[in-house]
Structures are given as C-alpha cells and as structure tokens.
Design a protein around this motif. Sequence first.
Motif, PDB file in Angstrom:
ATOM      1  N   GLU B 282       0.813  -1.218   0.000  1.00  0.00           N
ATOM      2  CA  GLU B 282       0.000   0.000   0.000  1.00  0.00           C
ATOM      3  C   GLU B 282       0.849   1.271   0.000  1.00  0.00           C
ATOM      4  N   VAL B 333     -10.209  -3.151  11.839  1.00  0.00           N
ATOM      5  CA  VAL B 333      -9.379  -2.952  10.653  1.00  0.00           C
ATOM      6  C   VAL B 333     -10.258  -2.502   9.481  1.00  0.00           C
ATOM      7  N   PHE B 334     -11.394  -3.190   9.306  1.00  0.00           N
ATOM      8  CA  PHE B 334     -12.267  -2.844   8.174  1.00  0.00           C
ATOM      9  C   PHE B 334     -12.817  -1.426   8.301  1.00  0.00           C
ATOM     10  N   GLU B 335     -13.046  -0.998   9.537  1.00  0.00           N
ATOM     11  CA  GLU B 335     -13.723   0.291   9.744  1.00  0.00           C
ATOM     12  C   GLU B 335     -12.770   1.479   9.750  1.00  0.00           C
ATOM     13  N   PRO B 337     -10.306   4.024   8.137  1.00  0.00           N
ATOM     14  CA  PRO B 337      -9.854   4.502   6.824  1.00  0.00           C
ATOM     15  C   PRO B 337      -8.333   4.374   6.693  1.00  0.00           C
ATOM     16  N   GLY B 338      -7.900   3.871   5.555  1.00  0.00           N
ATOM     17  CA  GLY B 338      -6.470   3.735   5.310  1.00  0.00           C
ATOM     18  C   GLY B 338      -5.868   2.457   5.851  1.00  0.00           C
ATOM     19  N   ALA B 339      -6.644   1.637   6.550  1.00  0.00           N
ATOM     20  CA  ALA B 339      -6.116   0.369   7.074  1.00  0.00           C
ATOM     21  C   ALA B 339      -6.427  -0.760   6.098  1.00  0.00           C
ATOM     22  N   VAL B 361      -2.091   3.521   6.018  1.00  0.00           N
ATOM     23  CA  VAL B 361      -1.589   4.701   5.306  1.00  0.00           C
ATOM     24  C   VAL B 361      -2.460   5.885   5.692  1.00  0.00           C
ATOM     25  N   PRO B 362      -1.938   7.096   5.542  1.00  0.00           N
ATOM     26  CA  PRO B 362      -2.750   8.265   5.895  1.00  0.00           C
ATOM     27  C   PRO B 362      -3.852   8.502   4.877  1.00  0.00           C
ATOM     28  N   THR B 363      -5.020   8.938   5.347  1.00  0.00           N
ATOM     29  CA  THR B 363      -6.075   9.367   4.421  1.00  0.00           C
ATOM     30  C   THR B 363      -6.330  10.861   4.592  1.00  0.00           C
TER      31      THR B 363
END
Lengths: 385, 385
Positions: B282, B333-335, B337-339, B361-363
Amino acid sequence: MTTSLTPPGRTLGIVGGGQLGRMLAEAASPLGVEVLVLDPTPDCPASAVARDQLVGDFDDPETVRKLAELADALTFEIELADPDAMGRVAAEAGVPVHPSPETLRTIQDKLVQNEWLSDAGIPVPPFQRVDDRADLDAAISEFGYPVMVKARRGGYDGRGNFLVEDEADAADVLAAAPGDVLVEQVVEFDRELSVIGVKGDGERATYPAGENVHEAEILQETVVPARTTERVRERAQAVAGDVLDLMEGRGVYGIELFEADGEILVNEIAPRPHNSGHYTIEGAYVSQFEQHVRAIAGWPLGPTALRDPTVTSNLLGDVESPRHVEPGGLEGVFETPGAALHWYGKREVRPLRKMGHVTVVPTAGEGRETLLRRARELTGGVTYA
Amino acid sequence: MTTSLTPPGRTLGIVGGGQLGRMLAEAASPLGVEVLVLDPTPDCPASAVARDQLVGDFDDPETVRKLAELADALTFEIELADPDAMGRVAAEAGVPVHPSPETLRTIQDKLVQNEWLSDAGIPVPPFQRVDDRADLDAAISEFGYPVMVKARRGGYDGRGNFLVEDEADAADVLAAAPGDVLVEQVVEFDRELSVIGVKGDGERATYPAGENVHEAEILQETVVPARTTERVRERAQAVAGDVLDLMEGRGVYGIELFEADGEILVNEIAPRPHNSGHYTIEGAYVSQFEQHVRAIAGWPLGPTALRDPTVTSNLLGDVESPRHVEPGGLEGVFETPGAALHWYGKREVRPLRKMGHVTVVPTAGEGRETLLRRARELTGGVTYA
C-alpha cells in the motif's frame, strides 16, 4: 452484523471466471477468503488465482449446485448467470447469494430495469416497450428520429443496440434485432459518467463519479474524477445512491449515467464489479473488488474516497481474427512511474477483446489530462499477436 | 533485455508456499504470471492463489525437479530451500533460478555471509568464527561482555541467537547452541533499520529505509520512513545498495541494518521479499512482490519511491498452544480509513506465529506516530482463537 464468511479458508463461489473473477480472487486473498469459480472455459482467467475451477455452463444446475455445496456464499461476475438456478440451488444448499437473484433477474431485462427505475422516480432516458411495428412507429412519432432499439436481454458493450435514423432503418430493425426489444429516445449527452456503488449489511456507499471515454461504442478509458462540474459529479453520486436503495442484496454495482445539459439520467446498471471501476485498485483506498467481498461477507465497507486522480485505459485486442496471444510492448508500462499493468491471462486474443488494462496514478502531482495522455500512449504501445 | 517470462500463462515455480508465496502469487496475477508452489504442508497459505501446489519437502530433489519441469523460472521464498538441489535440477530442466543458488548458499551460513560482506568493505558488527571454547574466550576478551553467539545456519527471528553476559553463560553456550556457531559483539544500536532492495536485469533499486520495531525479538511493526535523520536514512540506502552489488542473481533482498551512533552496520540479509517490506503493497507504487516477479522475468523494475508514509504491524498468534484459528476483532481494521488487512490463511494458530499483518496509510495527512498508534490498536484488537 451478519457474517457469512470468516477467515481462514472460507470460500466464495463465483459464477463466471473471467477477468472480474480473477480480480475478485486477487482481492479476496488478503482478506483470507478463498475463491471457487464456475466457468465453461477450462483455464479461464480466474482459474489461475482461484482455489479451483468447476468447468460447466453458467446455467447448468448441476454444476451450480456443486459450487453452492463447496462454498459459503455465492455471487456472479457475469449477467449471463442464471438467477433461477442460483436461487434454487443456493436455497437447497443453505448458502446466501449476493446480490439477490431477483435483482439479477430484473437487471437482465432492460425493459423491466427501466420500468423499475422509472417507477421509483429515478431519471432514465424516455423509453417504450415495443411488441410490433405499430409500437415502434408510435415511439418514433413521440421521440422523433433518431431512436435506439435495444434488445431486452443479452446486450452489452453496445451489442444488441440498433440506431434507427430514418424510416428505412425502422422497417428493417425489428427483423434484425434478436428477441424482444424496447425503444429509447437517443439522448444528446455531454458525457457518460459511471459511479461504482456498494451495498453492505445495513450500509451503502458510492465512489466519486468517473467519466467513461468510448471509442466505437467500447469503453476505452475511465477518468476519475469526471471532467465536469462538482455539482454534476455530486448529482451523479446522489442518483447512483438512489439506484442502490432500490437494489436487493449486497454487493458492488456499476451504474452508468448520462450527463445531459447538467442533468443525470441512468443508462445501465451492472449488478457486479464493473470495467469502469478498475481504477479503484490503485486510485482508491479500497478497491471495488475488495468491497464486493466485504459486502458479501457482511463485513464493514471501506472508504470510497479517491486516493489520487486516476485514469484507467483498456487493453483491447487489435487483431482481425482470433489467435494465440503473444503480447509485446509492455516495457512502456513497466517503465512509467505510477503505471500499473493488469493482464487478464486470456489464452486467445480476439478483435476488441478485453485483454487487460493499464491504470495510471500521479507520482508528481500530474493532472488528469497528463494521466489520460500517458495511459493512451501506454495502451497504444501494446501489441497482442 | 533477457525476458524469461512473458504473459499469459507463463509460470513461476516457488519453493515455499507460506505468506510470502501467497503475496507473490497475488502480485504475479496482474502481470499475467501464474504461480506454482512447492510446500510440505497441504493447503499451505499460497496454495489458495497458486495455479497448483506440489506437496513435498523443500529439499526433496524429485519434487523440486517436477516444479522445474512445470515452470519457466524458479525462485524461493524460504531460506530452507536447498540451493544444491535447485541449482542442479533447474540446470537439467533448462530453467533459470533467481536469485542464484550460490547467493542462497552464502546467505544460509551466517559466518560466510559476514566474511563476504566484511571482505567487500561493507560494515558489519565485529564477529569471530568459533570452533571451540578457546575461540569464544578469545573473542570475549577482545569484544568484552555481552556477546551474541549465533548458530551459523537455520536461525531466524532471533531463534538460534544466544546472549552471553558472563562467564557462566559462556560455559554453557557451546553445549546449548546447535551445530556450528559464530560470536558477534553486541552492538548498542539506536534503531534497527531495514531496506528492501531489488536487482533486475542490469539495474538495481532500493526502497527508502524503514524502521523495525521489535518486541521480544520478534518484528512487530515497520515504520516508513524510519524515524531518524535524512542523512542516516540515505546512508542506510547506500549501504544496502552496496550489498545488492555483491549479490548474484535477480530478485528482491531484505537487508536489516543497525543504526549505531549515526553509523550503519549490516545485521542480516534475506535473499527474498521480507516481512519488513510488506508496507510496499500500500505504501509504494510498486510492491516488493511485484518487483520480485519483474526482476525474475527480466522486466524493467518499477519506482521504489514511497507513495505515503506507512506503518505495518504484524498479526502474531497470541495463543499458548497450537489450535484451529478462529479470528475475531477484524471489524476495527475494516472500519478504519487507510487500514488494510492481509490475512495469510493459515489453518492453525501457534504462539507468535505470523497470521497476517495490517498496514495503515494516511487518508488525511496523518503522521507516522498517529499511524503507528492506529496500527498497534488495530492489531491489538484482533483475537485468534
């Protein structure tokens, strides 16, 4: 939350094993979900990354039954899937089908789809049912030339569509068109837009509107965000959200829209990941394929925000007749920063067949026009035979 | 350019079918490359996304021969692969092995590896060959306590390492350590860094230096870029580049380094994609797995620039004894953002076994500390049984 799949080793059965099945399997793997595909062609594109392939026709109830018995949930990646067979055998095997076979059945009939959208207040191009020449003449006198006569079933990528520009065309079209048809006013649209939507377990989400660039009625490039106004893009997402609310069953939907004089009309809905959504693999934080798996599993959906402006260009077979594929010219893709290759592994190249796609994201702040030019150059450099 | 693989349907044979093989197969698919794996465990992690698995021991010449005969090129994802068997059968079958078996042979022996690096002027911690107690005593009197006694072969993740803090330890260690050993001065390092490098056909490239955060000698998180000075990061990349120049054969190398008082020492080299490089999926434009496939195929390498600062955290089995895995707590993890979740599909969880990883990662412009905190929280919320 209703979770029908939990890792590891839980299995998603997919009717259809083309490139969409292949990219679904690529996306399912990091989630710990294994994939089985059903496809009539041995060594179909998805088979290389699926746990296994069942070879059989999409509508062969015995093979679909076997798939249902081996899987924890069923989905389909091709509209040729048989909703009746899927619904019946899945019920017998006690596994869910997402999206629902009912949705597939509705979408398979372009007339029923239009009626359903229209009844719900969702804007569609003016259309009429056509059973005979009198119906067609009545529609033409209402809409004026040109009109588009469309096969109710089995059309895709512009196939099954017949442009009627004058009385001579009108006289011929009903004989030429296979099976039942409808007629639509030809909308003078400014742009074709596309919104990828996803319905999860009690939630729904839409990706930003992309712009589909066609050549010879085949989708060539998708530019995201669409090169239109923010207001139009938001309206497109809102209309796509209304479409999702109508749909039954979880999963990803590709929603094609016309932008005409700042208004949005729904052109077509695909109850599955869509060619115009391939950009999400590199362009978004969560791809349409991962969202489809999450939705089927009942897991929380991911963000649909763009990570960067993105352009995807299709690799279409430029041969004149089918032959063994022997690709060349891929070095350009490998050497271009921000470019990603997706090759579908088809054994044979055919005229205009989708052999793969190339996605380009910015690595140094490039804008959409630069990305589009780059994507076109790269796909133009690829040879197939 | 020497191209040993061209799509479609060309096949890469991998000795080892663990999570590295699985992620290699996920990355090979979009390039049109199919994967076969050889692994002794039926239903190994890679088998779900490989075209097929050959079940057999890593060093079983007959199974390796079968793999070579079915593949267009061979590689390995585990240092337990047998370089002699691979080299011999690949030569007989006329397929290349990347990296070269010679490199694997050198790296498998920690003493030979250190001598090789040292002879080339690459900085390594002070070390001595140890054949008997006299050798050990001589080294201790030179280095002073504490020293690290290391198995020459088969050690990984800190296994095979014995800390010697006093004379009592020194008296016991040669009996406790399996097989031949060497002794190293214990370097008081500030940070462990890691650089993923790749050797292609006539080119080489290195990713930015990451920082490995260990707990109980197990790699827990990788933070990229490493939280040190730009100068140190550049020095780490330069030393890793020197290491690559020594290596024979194309492919990805994981190079672990110590940062000590602003200087860089090479700790360990893995001739394969590395746990500390998972962030590239990613966090970079081209992942270490895609680079490995490109390198083996002789295709142009991709950019190694970071797309965003990135943190990866390992999902390690927190059970006390092996058991069937039944994961929970993945919703976080699913919830987020960026994971992104990477679940390896292992059938059984064991103490500290690598079951998957989470990358963040950053969003919205988040920095490394926020990403690290987020990654720790997410992996801390996952349960295995």
